[in-house]
Design a protein around this motif. Structure first.
Motif, PDB file in Angstrom:
ATOM      1  N   THR A   1       0.044  12.482 -11.664  1.00 17.98           N
ATOM      2  CA  THR A   1      -0.597  11.642 -11.015  1.00 17.98           C
ATOM      3  C   THR A   1      -1.177  12.190  -9.874  1.00 17.98           C
ATOM      4  O   THR A   1      -0.697  13.099  -9.185  1.00 17.98           O
ATOM      5  CB  THR A   1       0.441  10.381 -10.474  1.00 17.98           C
ATOM      6  OG1 THR A   1       1.183  10.061 -11.592  1.00 17.98           O
ATOM      7  CG2 THR A   1      -0.294   9.335  -9.813  1.00 17.98           C
ATOM      8  N   ASN A   2      -2.622  11.685  -9.467  1.00 18.08           N
ATOM      9  CA  ASN A   2      -3.034  12.146  -8.103  1.00 18.08           C
ATOM     10  C   ASN A   2      -2.334  11.526  -6.968  1.00 18.08           C
ATOM     11  O   ASN A   2      -1.657  10.605  -7.103  1.00 18.08           O
ATOM     12  CB  ASN A   2      -4.560  11.619  -8.006  1.00 18.08           C
ATOM     13  CG  ASN A   2      -5.206  12.171  -9.167  1.00 18.08           C
ATOM     14  OD1 ASN A   2      -5.248  13.378  -9.654  1.00 18.08           O
ATOM     15  ND2 ASN A   2      -6.347  11.353  -9.754  1.00 18.08           N
TER      16      ASN A   2
ATOM     17  N   LEU B   1       0.722  -1.260  -0.001  1.00 19.63           N
ATOM     18  CA  LEU B   1       0.070  -0.080  -0.060  1.00 19.63           C
ATOM     19  C   LEU B   1       0.806   1.280  -0.190  1.00 19.63           C
ATOM     20  O   LEU B   1       0.343   2.274  -0.537  1.00 19.63           O
ATOM     21  CB  LEU B   1      -1.005  -0.013   1.183  1.00 19.63           C
ATOM     22  CG  LEU B   1      -1.792   1.152   1.404  1.00 19.63           C
ATOM     23  CD1 LEU B   1      -2.670   1.351   0.184  1.00 19.63           C
ATOM     24  CD2 LEU B   1      -2.521   1.137   2.594  1.00 19.63           C
ATOM     25  N   TYR B   2       1.996   1.046   0.708  1.00 25.58           N
ATOM     26  CA  TYR B   2       2.827   2.365   0.969  1.00 25.58           C
ATOM     27  C   TYR B   2       4.217   2.345   0.151  1.00 25.58           C
ATOM     28  O   TYR B   2       5.129   3.001   0.592  1.00 25.58           O
ATOM     29  CB  TYR B   2       2.947   2.718   2.443  1.00 25.58           C
ATOM     30  CG  TYR B   2       1.866   3.246   3.058  1.00 25.58           C
ATOM     31  CD1 TYR B   2       1.197   4.108   2.992  1.00 25.58           C
ATOM     32  CD2 TYR B   2       1.133   2.074   4.082  1.00 25.58           C
ATOM     33  CE1 TYR B   2       0.137   4.395   3.774  1.00 25.58           C
ATOM     34  CE2 TYR B   2       0.085   2.387   4.731  1.00 25.58           C
ATOM     35  CZ  TYR B   2      -0.485   3.350   4.418  1.00 25.58           C
ATOM     36  OH  TYR B   2      -1.773   3.683   5.299  1.00 25.58           O
ATOM     37  N   ASP B   3       4.335   1.346  -0.660  1.00 19.84           N
ATOM     38  CA  ASP B   3       5.777   0.881  -1.160  1.00 19.84           C
ATOM     39  C   ASP B   3       5.959   2.096  -2.348  1.00 19.84           C
ATOM     40  O   ASP B   3       7.070   2.184  -2.583  1.00 19.84           O
ATOM     41  CB  ASP B   3       5.740  -0.509  -1.910  1.00 19.84           C
ATOM     42  CG  ASP B   3       4.735  -0.456  -3.153  1.00 19.84           C
ATOM     43  OD1 ASP B   3       3.832   0.357  -3.311  1.00 19.84           O
ATOM     44  OD2 ASP B   3       4.584  -1.612  -3.896  1.00 19.84           O
ATOM     45  N   GLN B   4       5.051   2.822  -2.623  1.00 25.08           N
ATOM     46  CA  GLN B   4       5.216   3.817  -3.473  1.00 25.08           C
ATOM     47  C   GLN B   4       5.312   5.440  -2.876  1.00 25.08           C
ATOM     48  O   GLN B   4       5.430   6.583  -3.481  1.00 25.08           O
ATOM     49  CB  GLN B   4       4.182   4.300  -4.602  1.00 25.08           C
ATOM     50  CG  GLN B   4       3.982   3.112  -5.636  1.00 25.08           C
ATOM     51  CD  GLN B   4       5.465   2.715  -6.397  1.00 25.08           C
ATOM     52  OE1 GLN B   4       6.062   3.923  -6.983  1.00 25.08           O
ATOM     53  NE2 GLN B   4       5.642   1.508  -6.704  1.00 25.08           N
ATOM     54  N   ILE B   5       5.425   5.209  -1.588  1.00 25.39           N
ATOM     55  CA  ILE B   5       5.634   6.621  -0.604  1.00 25.39           C
ATOM     56  C   ILE B   5       6.906   7.328  -1.125  1.00 25.39           C
ATOM     57  O   ILE B   5       8.082   6.768  -1.305  1.00 25.39           O
ATOM     58  CB  ILE B   5       5.404   6.419   0.454  1.00 25.39           C
ATOM     59  CG1 ILE B   5       5.346   7.564   1.438  1.00 25.39           C
ATOM     60  CG2 ILE B   5       6.561   5.564   1.207  1.00 25.39           C
ATOM     61  CD1 ILE B   5       4.865   7.470   2.874  1.00 25.39           C
ATOM     62  N   ARG B   6       6.864   8.668  -1.138  1.00 22.74           N
ATOM     63  CA  ARG B   6       8.059   9.493  -1.271  1.00 22.74           C
ATOM     64  C   ARG B   6       8.395  10.378  -0.133  1.00 22.74           C
ATOM     65  O   ARG B   6       7.292  11.171   0.001  1.00 22.74           O
ATOM     66  CB  ARG B   6       7.862  10.465  -2.913  1.00 22.74           C
ATOM     67  CG  ARG B   6       7.929   9.242  -3.962  1.00 22.74           C
ATOM     68  CD  ARG B   6       7.142  10.063  -5.241  1.00 22.74           C
ATOM     69  NE  ARG B   6       7.860  11.221  -5.470  1.00 22.74           N
ATOM     70  CZ  ARG B   6       7.439  12.231  -6.444  1.00 22.74           C
ATOM     71  NH1 ARG B   6       6.260  11.948  -6.916  1.00 22.74           N
ATOM     72  NH2 ARG B   6       7.992  13.186  -6.792  1.00 22.74           N
TER      73      ARG B   6
ATOM     74  N   PRO C   1       1.691   8.590  -3.890  1.00 22.32           N
ATOM     75  CA  PRO C   1       0.939   8.508  -5.231  1.00 22.32           C
ATOM     76  C   PRO C   1      -0.553   7.671  -4.985  1.00 22.32           C
ATOM     77  O   PRO C   1      -0.311   6.539  -4.569  1.00 22.32           O
ATOM     78  CB  PRO C   1       1.694   8.188  -6.394  1.00 22.32           C
ATOM     79  CG  PRO C   1       3.212   8.302  -5.672  1.00 22.32           C
ATOM     80  CD  PRO C   1       3.005   8.236  -3.931  1.00 22.32           C
ATOM     81  N   LEU C   2      -1.409   8.074  -5.914  1.00 20.25           N
ATOM     82  CA  LEU C   2      -2.628   7.131  -5.910  1.00 20.25           C
ATOM     83  C   LEU C   2      -2.474   6.118  -6.866  1.00 20.25           C
ATOM     84  O   LEU C   2      -3.006   5.913  -8.012  1.00 20.25           O
ATOM     85  CB  LEU C   2      -3.857   8.121  -6.190  1.00 20.25           C
ATOM     86  CG  LEU C   2      -4.267   9.128  -5.075  1.00 20.25           C
ATOM     87  CD1 LEU C   2      -5.405   9.675  -5.541  1.00 20.25           C
ATOM     88  CD2 LEU C   2      -4.646   8.460  -3.878  1.00 20.25           C
TER      89      LEU C   2
ATOM     90  N   SER D   1      -4.231  16.157   0.850  1.00 22.13           N
ATOM     91  CA  SER D   1      -5.529  16.559   0.084  1.00 22.13           C
ATOM     92  C   SER D   1      -6.047  15.394  -0.931  1.00 22.13           C
ATOM     93  O   SER D   1      -4.966  14.666  -1.558  1.00 22.13           O
ATOM     94  CB  SER D   1      -5.310  18.038  -0.649  1.00 22.13           C
ATOM     95  OG  SER D   1      -6.119  18.188  -1.583  1.00 22.13           O
ATOM     96  N   LEU D   2      -7.035  15.330  -1.432  1.00 24.22           N
ATOM     97  CA  LEU D   2      -7.629  14.720  -2.180  1.00 24.22           C
ATOM     98  C   LEU D   2      -7.916  15.184  -3.536  1.00 24.22           C
ATOM     99  O   LEU D   2      -8.565  14.846  -4.514  1.00 24.22           O
ATOM    100  CB  LEU D   2      -8.881  13.977  -1.755  1.00 24.22           C
ATOM    101  CG  LEU D   2      -8.475  12.553  -0.642  1.00 24.22           C
ATOM    102  CD1 LEU D   2     -10.045  12.092  -0.181  1.00 24.22           C
ATOM    103  CD2 LEU D   2      -7.969  11.703  -1.420  1.00 24.22           C
ATOM    104  N   GLU D   3      -7.539  16.542  -3.670  1.00 23.00           N
ATOM    105  CA  GLU D   3      -7.673  17.069  -4.810  1.00 23.00           C
ATOM    106  C   GLU D   3      -6.861  16.676  -5.945  1.00 23.00           C
ATOM    107  O   GLU D   3      -5.923  16.084  -5.686  1.00 23.00           O
ATOM    108  CB  GLU D   3      -7.270  18.641  -4.566  1.00 23.00           C
ATOM    109  CG  GLU D   3      -8.042  19.345  -3.617  1.00 23.00           C
ATOM    110  CD  GLU D   3      -9.323  19.762  -3.975  1.00 23.00           C
ATOM    111  OE1 GLU D   3      -9.861  19.502  -5.206  1.00 23.00           O
ATOM    112  OE2 GLU D   3     -10.485  19.937  -3.008  1.00 23.00           O
ATOM    113  N   ASN D   4      -7.637  16.443  -7.328  1.00 30.57           N
ATOM    114  CA  ASN D   4      -6.727  16.279  -8.433  1.00 30.57           C
ATOM    115  C   ASN D   4      -5.662  17.118  -8.715  1.00 30.57           C
ATOM    116  O   ASN D   4      -5.667  17.800  -9.700  1.00 30.57           O
ATOM    117  CB  ASN D   4      -7.688  16.008  -9.463  1.00 30.57           C
ATOM    118  CG  ASN D   4      -8.684  15.023  -9.256  1.00 30.57           C
ATOM    119  OD1 ASN D   4      -8.530  13.898  -8.649  1.00 30.57           O
ATOM    120  ND2 ASN D   4      -9.939  15.155  -9.957  1.00 30.57           N
ATOM    121  N   THR D   5      -4.609  17.118  -7.921  1.00 30.88           N
ATOM    122  CA  THR D   5      -3.474  17.992  -8.103  1.00 30.88           C
ATOM    123  C   THR D   5      -2.550  17.310  -8.966  1.00 30.88           C
ATOM    124  O   THR D   5      -2.215  16.152  -8.935  1.00 30.88           O
ATOM    125  CB  THR D   5      -2.672  18.306  -6.720  1.00 30.88           C
ATOM    126  OG1 THR D   5      -3.727  18.768  -5.902  1.00 30.88           O
ATOM    127  CG2 THR D   5      -1.680  19.300  -6.717  1.00 30.88           C
TER     128      THR D   5
END
Length: 482
Positions: free
Chosen positions: A131-132, A81-86, A152-153, A120-124
């Motif tokens: 990528t969201n 779940l968190y392997d893409q965390i930066r 990243p989502l 935030s969940l905004e489509n930033t």
């Protein structure tokens, strides 16, 4: 002309129930989705916030935050779940350490300038990946250490936020089961309501309707069966009243008929001797020079008819007294043997029996409740009936049995009996099987009706039948004296 089709009770009950069930299921599903989504987002936020908080805490406590960040890197890389965390850590604007791709300070300043809040969940949009993502910025108290976290989502995170479909499948299954149960329940209840409605329509329009509905075995069925039972009882009561009314009407008609017949018979029976007497008297008046022998003959005949007329009037008086004054008859304990014994003596003295013999077998201990005069009349009338009409040689009165309440007697002769068709009329007033010969015998036609009225007035019963060996048999009962 538009014909409106009536919607059955089953569907009028089923459709609202289904609407309520599905509205409830949809409401639960929507609430569960948004509430669960919010909860899962808070879980992600708390995890990312925990990383930043622990790094800042290590910095504030003079521990090396880089060592903790390395631990975070090893831990989260194992979690899909968190392997893409930066995570990027800057100190005085210089990058100290980064987990995953570096989050550049210039990119974050651009995000801040757009008013993006933490996590935030905004489509930033990321300039590089489009990528969201979830975004977190944390600063130390001295503003020298800044930690930037971005998640990243990817598919795993999106699946985490969206949640599992199993709960919604379960809701749909439960909704389907509830819909089926509502259908079965409404169909069963609708079936009983339909039967009850048909019963009400038929019962109100068809007086000959006989209900035979098969209601279900529940509260509604019990109520329906109770209504049908009340309807049956009402119909039974109405039929009973109609029958009683018909019986009463028939009894009134019979009473009127009997009264009319009685009046006609009385008129006829009275007119016959009166006419004969008048004829003899007129003959004597018209013939004053009639010879003594003829005069004596006419006077004797007139006297006989006067006696017959007196007997007829006395018999009518007796029947009237028995029928309308039965409750005023004086009764007392009597020895029936003594009454029969006296009657037998009178018959021998007067010659009433003519060529017949009267036999009796009544115990001397036979004590009854009755009236001596009336019981003497019963025996006399039975004996006279046998003498005048039986053409036999003997008549008998015997005790045939007894029970707790009654003595049972039989009076019979050895004569010719009567026709079977005449048996039911023997106790009718003025009935004569052979009218011509009966009149010559001198009877009034009231002897046996007086016997019947007397026995019934004293609380007994009497029936007539032909004997197997010939003759007429009367069986009657008299109450015992205690």
């Amino acid at each position: 002309m538009v014909l409106k089709r009536r919607i059955s009770f089953q569907w009028r009950l089923f459709l609202p129930l289904v609407a309520i069930i599905w509205l409830l299921v949809i409401s639960i599903g929507v609430w569960s989705y948004y509430n669960g989504r919010k909860h899962r987002i808070e879980q992600i936020r708390s995890q990312i916030d925990l990383v930043s908080a622990r790094i800042l805490s290590a910095y504030e406590e003079d521990f090396d935050p880089v060592s903790f960040l390395r631990f975070v890197q090893m831990y989260y890389l194992k979690n899909p779940l968190y392997d893409q965390i930066r995570v990027s850590m800057y100190y005085d604007g210089k990058l100290l350490y980064a987990v995953g791709d570096e989050v550049k300070l210039s990119d974050l300043e651009t995000l801040n300038s757009k008013g993006i809040t933490s996590l935030s969940l905004e489509n930033t949009r990321d300039r590089r990946g489009n990528t969201n993502f979830y975004y977190e910025v944390a600063r130390s108290g001295d503003r020298r250490l800044i930690v930037y976290s971005v998640l990243p989502l990817d598919d795993d995170v999106r699946a985490m936020v969206r949640g599992s479909y199993s709960f919604y499948i379960f809701l749909l299954v439960m909704a389907g089961v509830a819909t089926l149960m509502a259908f079965l329940m409404s169909r069963k209840l609708g079936h009983d309501i339909k039967l009850l409605r048909n019963f009400a329509l038929r019962a109100g329009s068809d007086p000959t309707f006989v209900p035979s509905m098969a209601f279900s075995h529940d509260e509604m069925g019990d109520i329906s069966r109770q209504l049908v039972r009340l309807f049956d009882e009402r119909n039974t009561a109405i039929l009973k009243i109609k029958r009683e009314h018909q019986v009463a009407l028939h009894a009134i008609e019979d009473k009127v008929r009997l009264k009319r017949e009685l009046t006609n018979n009385v008129n006829h029976e009275l007119k016959t001797p009166i006419g004969v007497i008048k004829g003899y008297i007129d003959t004597l008046r018209d013939n004053p020079d009639m010879d003594p022998a003829s005069r004596e003959h006419f006077l004797t005949k007139a006297s006989e008819h006067v006696e017959r007329l007196v007997t007829l009037v006395n018999d009518l008086s007796s029947i009237t007294r028995l029928e309308f004054g039965a409750k005023m008859i004086n009764v007392e304990p009597l020895n029936f043997h003594e009454i029969v014994f006296r009657c037998a003596g009178d018959y021998e003295a007067t010659g009433v029996l003519r060529d017949m013999v009267f036999n009796y077998d009544v115990p001397v201990t036979c004590r009854i409740i009755g009236n001596e005069g009336l019981l003497t009349g019963v025996i006399n009338n039975l004996v006279k009936n046998a003498v005048h009409y039986s053409h036999g040689t003997e008549c008998n009165l015997i005790l045939t049995g007894q029970d707790d309440t009654f003595y049972h007697f039989a009076f019979y002769d050895n004569g010719q009996g009567v026709k079977e068709s005449s048996l039911e009329h023997l106790f009718e007033r003025f009935f004569r099987e052979d009218t011509g010969r009966s009149r010559k015998a001198g009877g009034t036609g009231l002897g046996l009706p007086i016997v019947l009225s007397t026995i019934e007035a004293l609380g007994g019963t009497i029936v007539a039948s032909n004997r197997d060996g010939g003759g007429l048999l009367f069986r009657f009962t008299l109450r015992k004296a205690k």
